[in-house]
Design a protein around this motif. Sequence first.
Motif, PDB file in Angstrom:
ATOM      1  N   ALA A  56       3.856  34.754 -30.498  1.00 11.35           N
ATOM      2  CA  ALA A  56       3.562  33.432 -31.644  1.00 11.35           C
ATOM      3  C   ALA A  56       3.342  33.298 -33.102  1.00 11.35           C
ATOM      4  CB  ALA A  56       2.345  32.660 -30.416  1.00 11.35           C
ATOM      5  N   ALA A  57       2.107  34.584 -33.412  1.00 14.63           N
ATOM      6  CA  ALA A  57       2.065  34.166 -34.933  1.00 14.63           C
ATOM      7  C   ALA A  57       3.065  33.818 -35.699  1.00 14.63           C
ATOM      8  CB  ALA A  57       0.844  34.815 -35.111  1.00 14.63           C
ATOM      9  N   ASN A  58       4.164  34.900 -35.516  1.00 19.59           N
ATOM     10  CA  ASN A  58       5.035  35.072 -36.424  1.00 19.59           C
ATOM     11  C   ASN A  58       5.925  33.218 -36.533  1.00 19.59           C
ATOM     12  OD1 ASN A  58       4.799  37.441 -37.097  1.00 19.59           O
ATOM     13  ND2 ASN A  58       6.626  38.568 -35.878  1.00 19.59           N
ATOM     14  N   VAL A  59       6.144  32.881 -35.925  1.00 17.02           N
ATOM     15  CA  VAL A  59       7.000  31.347 -35.125  1.00 17.02           C
ATOM     16  C   VAL A  59       6.289  30.547 -36.084  1.00 17.02           C
ATOM     17  CG1 VAL A  59       7.664  29.645 -33.665  1.00 17.02           C
ATOM     18  CG2 VAL A  59       8.247  32.047 -32.518  1.00 17.02           C
ATOM     19  N   ARG A  60       5.075  30.443 -35.363  1.00 20.36           N
ATOM     20  CA  ARG A  60       4.182  29.567 -36.155  1.00 20.36           C
ATOM     21  C   ARG A  60       3.848  29.536 -37.623  1.00 20.36           C
ATOM     22  NH1 ARG A  60       4.410  25.394 -32.914  1.00 20.36           N
ATOM     23  NH2 ARG A  60       3.450  25.268 -31.146  1.00 20.36           N
ATOM     24  N   THR A  61       3.554  30.784 -38.172  1.00 21.67           N
ATOM     25  CA  THR A  61       3.949  30.677 -40.233  1.00 21.67           C
ATOM     26  C   THR A  61       5.139  30.209 -40.514  1.00 21.67           C
ATOM     27  OG1 THR A  61       2.121  33.335 -38.939  1.00 21.67           O
ATOM     28  CG2 THR A  61       3.354  32.512 -41.791  1.00 21.67           C
ATOM     29  N   LEU A  62       6.510  31.212 -39.704  1.00 17.89           N
ATOM     30  CA  LEU A  62       7.436  30.103 -40.470  1.00 17.89           C
ATOM     31  C   LEU A  62       7.608  28.861 -40.368  1.00 17.89           C
ATOM     32  CD1 LEU A  62      10.015  30.252 -41.183  1.00 17.89           C
ATOM     33  CD2 LEU A  62      10.920  31.272 -38.939  1.00 17.89           C
ATOM     34  N   ALA A  63       7.252  28.434 -39.625  1.00 15.85           N
ATOM     35  CA  ALA A  63       7.462  27.047 -39.074  1.00 15.85           C
ATOM     36  C   ALA A  63       6.545  25.952 -40.264  1.00 15.85           C
ATOM     37  CB  ALA A  63       6.372  26.258 -37.808  1.00 15.85           C
TER      38      ALA A  63
END
Length: 294
Positions: free
Chosen positions: A242-249
């Motif tokens: 999830a950290a990857n997803v929220r960082t890209l966001a």
Amino acid sequence: MIWVAATLIAAVAQTARNAAQAGLGGRIGTIGATSVRFIFGFPFAALFLLLLTPFTDLPPLNATAIGFTAMGAGAQIGATAFMLLTMRGQNFGVATALMKTEPVTLALIGILILNEPMGPVSLAAIGLATLGVMLSSGARWSRAGLIPVVNGITAGALFGLSAIGFRGALLTLPEGSFFVHALTILVLTLGLQSSITLAWMLIADRRALRGIMGEWRVSLAAGGLGAFASLFWFIGFALTPAANVRTLALIEVVFAQIVSGRFLHESTGRIQLIGMALIAAGVGWLLVLTATGG
């Protein structure tokens, strides 16, 4: 990488949902505005899953998946309420920047709960992008009040906890289509959230419930956009930490600044430009690490 496309779609849809939902807080209160995305989003998600059922097998839900979903659903209700409170505060830039610290808390929570160590290099990329958000927000930190700061931090932490809950639920499902898994957990999530918020308003805040029904057109738009955005967030969570997803966001901050400068003719200061550069560098760094398995 499918999760990259899913995240970008989710970020755009969420921005549109926030715009539709933001004005509701002043008219129907924080609880009512918080509930809109759940109550009006649930029918869209449930109908889509129902239409999909004849063509695919739905994954069986176990107690662990339900428990993780309940954790994510509850945390997201609280996070949305604190987010709307920050949107009503005078120090909007400060609070918004603090909400965007979510990827950092997400990475730490993921290590503790899901045993998903990110590695020091990935954590550095997340930290770099988050620092960029703090700088690009244009917030005047010397004027930051305690309440908006606390609201922003709380919203970010709760959004992080909710993402971990949803990621945990998706990981417990058997092998199969990530799309069907994401949609199944989304329907369960929105069903739980709708039940909780409806029960609360029936017992303690019927005025908010009447307000939602009176604003049904805006509520329907916010709910539909919210369900659409959440589906793609969940697709991202099913495919990568999830950290990857929220960082890209976080790249949406750069897009917002570009739009404000191009169409609204708003000036961008040197510090904000540096911040946007750091966001782009941090996100790009993370994508390279993910692609290479670093």
